[in-house]
Design an enzyme around this catalytic site. Sequence first.
Site, PDB file in Angstrom:
ATOM      1  N   SER A  74      59.656   9.007  62.394  1.00 48.26           N
ATOM      2  CA  SER A  74      58.624   8.071  62.837  1.00 48.26           C
ATOM      3  C   SER A  74      58.818   6.749  62.121  1.00 48.26           C
ATOM      4  CB  SER A  74      57.231   8.618  62.526  1.00 48.26           C
ATOM      5  OG  SER A  74      56.265   7.608  62.718  1.00 48.26           O
ATOM      6  N   HIS A  90      60.991   8.133  66.933  1.00 43.26           N
ATOM      7  CA  HIS A  90      59.598   8.322  67.339  1.00 43.26           C
ATOM      8  C   HIS A  90      58.809   7.050  67.044  1.00 43.26           C
ATOM      9  CE1 HIS A  90      56.171  10.985  68.281  1.00 43.26           C
ATOM     10  NE2 HIS A  90      55.504  10.310  67.345  1.00 43.26           N
ATOM     11  N   ASP A 105      55.098   5.497  67.108  1.00 41.10           N
ATOM     12  CA  ASP A 105      53.664   5.803  67.147  1.00 41.10           C
ATOM     13  C   ASP A 105      52.883   4.551  67.544  1.00 41.10           C
ATOM     14  OD1 ASP A 105      53.406   8.592  66.309  1.00 41.10           O
ATOM     15  OD2 ASP A 105      54.231   7.931  64.394  1.00 41.10           O
ATOM     16  N   MET A 143      49.357   2.881  68.335  1.00 42.01           N
ATOM     17  CA  MET A 143      47.940   3.089  68.026  1.00 42.01           C
ATOM     18  C   MET A 143      47.149   1.834  68.386  1.00 42.01           C
ATOM     19  SD  MET A 143      48.350   4.850  64.289  1.00 42.01           S
ATOM     20  CE  MET A 143      49.679   6.019  63.948  1.00 42.01           C
ATOM     21  N   HIS A 167      54.877   7.662  71.565  1.00 42.44           N
ATOM     22  CA  HIS A 167      53.656   8.466  71.457  1.00 42.44           C
ATOM     23  C   HIS A 167      52.462   7.528  71.540  1.00 42.44           C
ATOM     24  CE1 HIS A 167      51.098  11.174  68.561  1.00 42.44           C
ATOM     25  NE2 HIS A 167      50.580  11.123  69.779  1.00 42.44           N
ATOM     26  N   MET A 205      48.860   6.726  71.332  1.00 45.83           N
ATOM     27  CA  MET A 205      47.545   7.110  70.801  1.00 45.83           C
ATOM     28  C   MET A 205      46.581   5.982  71.146  1.00 45.83           C
ATOM     29  SD  MET A 205      48.704   8.785  67.168  1.00 45.83           S
ATOM     30  CE  MET A 205      50.268   7.916  67.057  1.00 45.83           C
ATOM     31  N   MET A 210      49.748  18.051  67.358  1.00 42.64           N
ATOM     32  CA  MET A 210      49.442  17.269  66.162  1.00 42.64           C
ATOM     33  C   MET A 210      49.041  18.218  65.035  1.00 42.64           C
ATOM     34  SD  MET A 210      49.974  14.071  66.823  1.00 42.64           S
ATOM     35  CE  MET A 210      49.276  13.462  65.277  1.00 42.64           C
ATOM     36  N   ASP A 241      54.025  16.873  65.027  1.00 40.83           N
ATOM     37  CA  ASP A 241      53.894  15.583  64.343  1.00 40.83           C
ATOM     38  C   ASP A 241      52.783  15.690  63.309  1.00 40.83           C
ATOM     39  OD1 ASP A 241      53.692  12.952  63.563  1.00 40.83           O
ATOM     40  OD2 ASP A 241      53.328  12.139  65.562  1.00 40.83           O
TER      41      ASP A 241
END
Length: 230
Positions: free
Chosen positions: A12, A37, A39, A41, A70, A72, A141, A177
Amino acid sequence: MSFDRRIKIAPSILSADFADFGREIAAVQNQGADWVHVDVMDGHFVPNLTFGPPAVKAFRPHVTGVMDVHLMIAPVDPYIEAYAEAGADLITAHVEAGPHIHRTLQAIRATGKKAGVALNPGTPLEAVEYVLDLADLVLVMSVNPGFGGQKFIHSQIDKIARLRGMIGDRPIHIEVDGGVDPQTAPLVAKAGADVLVAGSAVFKGGSVDQADIYGRNIRAIRDAAEAAQG
């Protein structure tokens, strides 16, 4: 992006040096990372704010393998096309990130990208039971989403094992993750996970100028997971 159940390590970049993403991505790939990866957000669905589509587009030329994005964010559906156009190979959305996860997965697949669905620690496995045929990946998760460096939640091991049984012989990756390191990697691999996201456990102690430390960290996670996977 071919399918197999061999262990894949997906660092990540949330744990990378934000001032040097291009070289950081190259460094972890050169040291054995299988996927990268990302992330994403929004400061709303989770208590943090990270990468918009322009940032992901800037990462893309540096990623030689799979860029695993990913999301979120909520609502997620209005942003799927933008992240697809930015270069994601696989886009994962959370069950709770919109009113209709089935429609969300359809929207991801309509862009030509692989589709993932994510389960928070408190989200029951049954939430994805009837959408598995639209999923290329299920992300479990093992921490609450939003921050790196959290403690692994051990109750998720049973969820992974039950998910593996539910998937059967369908070509669906199980990604984990949160809190993945050489101690927890064998637990999730034995339960059935094949994609392991690791942030601080990969980047700790190293830098682009000491990338061999990244390689050592990646190998430690991979070796522990593969030994448990059998």
